[in-house]
Design a protein around this motif. Structure first.
Motif, PDB file in Angstrom:
ATOM      1  N   ALA A   1      -5.433   5.598  -9.494  1.00  0.00           N
ATOM      2  CA  ALA A   1      -5.560   6.708  -8.558  1.00  0.00           C
ATOM      3  C   ALA A   1      -6.399   7.837  -9.153  1.00  0.00           C
ATOM      4  O   ALA A   1      -6.951   8.636  -8.435  1.00  0.00           O
ATOM      5  CB  ALA A   1      -4.180   7.236  -8.194  1.00  0.00           C
TER       6      ALA A   1
ATOM      7  N   ASP B   1       0.829  -1.212   0.000  1.00  0.00           N
ATOM      8  CA  ASP B   1       0.000   0.000   0.000  1.00  0.00           C
ATOM      9  C   ASP B   1       0.857   1.254   0.000  1.00  0.00           C
ATOM     10  O   ASP B   1       0.565   2.229  -0.696  1.00  0.00           O
ATOM     11  CB  ASP B   1      -0.923   0.021   1.224  1.00  0.00           C
ATOM     12  N   GLU B   2       1.932   1.247   0.790  1.00  0.00           N
ATOM     13  CA  GLU B   2       2.831   2.399   0.865  1.00  0.00           C
ATOM     14  C   GLU B   2       3.523   2.652  -0.485  1.00  0.00           C
ATOM     15  O   GLU B   2       3.632   3.793  -0.926  1.00  0.00           O
ATOM     16  CB  GLU B   2       3.890   2.184   1.953  1.00  0.00           C
TER      17      GLU B   2
ATOM     18  N   ARG C   1       2.488   1.683  -3.519  1.00  0.00           N
ATOM     19  CA  ARG C   1       1.488   2.154  -4.498  1.00  0.00           C
ATOM     20  C   ARG C   1       1.131   3.624  -4.274  1.00  0.00           C
ATOM     21  O   ARG C   1       0.993   4.387  -5.223  1.00  0.00           O
ATOM     22  CB  ARG C   1       0.238   1.279  -4.434  1.00  0.00           C
ATOM     23  N   ALA C   2       0.991   4.026  -3.011  1.00  0.00           N
ATOM     24  CA  ALA C   2       0.662   5.431  -2.711  1.00  0.00           C
ATOM     25  C   ALA C   2       1.785   6.359  -3.174  1.00  0.00           C
ATOM     26  O   ALA C   2       1.533   7.426  -3.734  1.00  0.00           O
ATOM     27  CB  ALA C   2       0.404   5.601  -1.212  1.00  0.00           C
ATOM     28  N   TRP C   3       3.028   5.942  -2.942  1.00  0.00           N
ATOM     29  CA  TRP C   3       4.167   6.749  -3.390  1.00  0.00           C
ATOM     30  C   TRP C   3       4.202   6.829  -4.918  1.00  0.00           C
ATOM     31  O   TRP C   3       4.386   7.900  -5.486  1.00  0.00           O
ATOM     32  CB  TRP C   3       5.464   6.172  -2.850  1.00  0.00           C
TER      33      TRP C   3
ATOM     34  N   ALA D   1       1.829   6.620  -7.012  1.00  0.00           N
ATOM     35  CA  ALA D   1       0.686   7.344  -7.576  1.00  0.00           C
ATOM     36  C   ALA D   1       0.884   8.855  -7.547  1.00  0.00           C
ATOM     37  O   ALA D   1       0.166   9.586  -8.221  1.00  0.00           O
ATOM     38  CB  ALA D   1      -0.588   6.974  -6.812  1.00  0.00           C
ATOM     39  N   GLN D   2       1.866   9.335  -6.791  1.00  0.00           N
ATOM     40  CA  GLN D   2       2.118  10.771  -6.721  1.00  0.00           C
ATOM     41  C   GLN D   2       2.780  11.245  -8.005  1.00  0.00           C
ATOM     42  O   GLN D   2       3.724  10.626  -8.483  1.00  0.00           O
ATOM     43  CB  GLN D   2       3.034  11.092  -5.542  1.00  0.00           C
TER      44      GLN D   2
END
Length: 196
Positions: free
Chosen positions: A63, A43-44, A46-48, A50-51
């Protein structure tokens, strides 16, 4: 060439009796905890990724469309190291996971992009995993974002409670940082100055 291994030493003639902070797990418990921790790490990453500012890429399709049912890309991990500690003698393990990850190549994203993650989590008495700290960087951002390498758990102030000692590495050099886990937060106790 073998990598250099760093071993901490705390010198205090009047300090408490040293004790190990390692938390012992049965193999099946370790496997279950590893699976939960890697899911949190995914999750971490993927979140990074997606920025927009991560490696100059455009936001990922998953995203950009909140109502989309598309499954987000699954990172592949390598060089995974998971350490479990009982820092406060409470029988609740603190997990420190470090790993390298790759995501499927997306348009406008370099194919050699590798993510480096350091994740600290707490497993409570009910078996729920709580993120305490997550740090993600990638191979194209070492000039501005450092990565953390776990050294060990140490009792730096002699109170019998363990702290997490990391080496912070970036293009500017490396420094040592010391953190204490309090609840679901990581509190900095010492931050060194990066040097060669």
């Amino acid at each position: 060439m073998n990598p250099v291994q760093l071993i901490p030493a705390v010198s205090d003639a009047g300090g408490p009796e040293p004790r190990p902070y390692a938390y012992s797990l049965k193999p099946e418990e370790e496997l279950k905890l590893r699976k939960k921790t890697l899911a949190l790490a995914a999750d971490e990453v993927r979140a990074w990724a997606a920025q927009p500012e991560s490696a100059g890429a455009k936001p990922a399709a998953h995203a950009a469309r909140p109502g989309s049912k598309a499954k987000p890309p699954e990172p592949s991990f390598e060089d995974v190291q998971m350490h479990t500690f009982d820092l406060s003698n409470s029988n609740e393990p603190i997990i420190v996971l470090t790993a390298k990850a790759h995501l499927p190549v997306r348009p406008n994203t370099p194919s050699d992009l590798q993510y480096i993650i350091t994740l600290v989590a707490r497993d409570d008495i009910y078996g729920d995993l709580h993120k305490v700290f997550g740090s993600v960087t990638d191979t194209h951002h070492f000039d501005v974002l450092s990565r953390l390498e776990l050294i060990d758990a140490v009792d730096a102030d002699g109170d019998g409670r363990g702290e997490l000692l990391f080496r912070q590495v970036s293009d500017a050099g490396s420094a040592f940082v010391l953190y204490r886990v309090i609840g679901d937060r990581l509190w900095p106790l010492f931050q060194g100055t990066p040097g060669p």
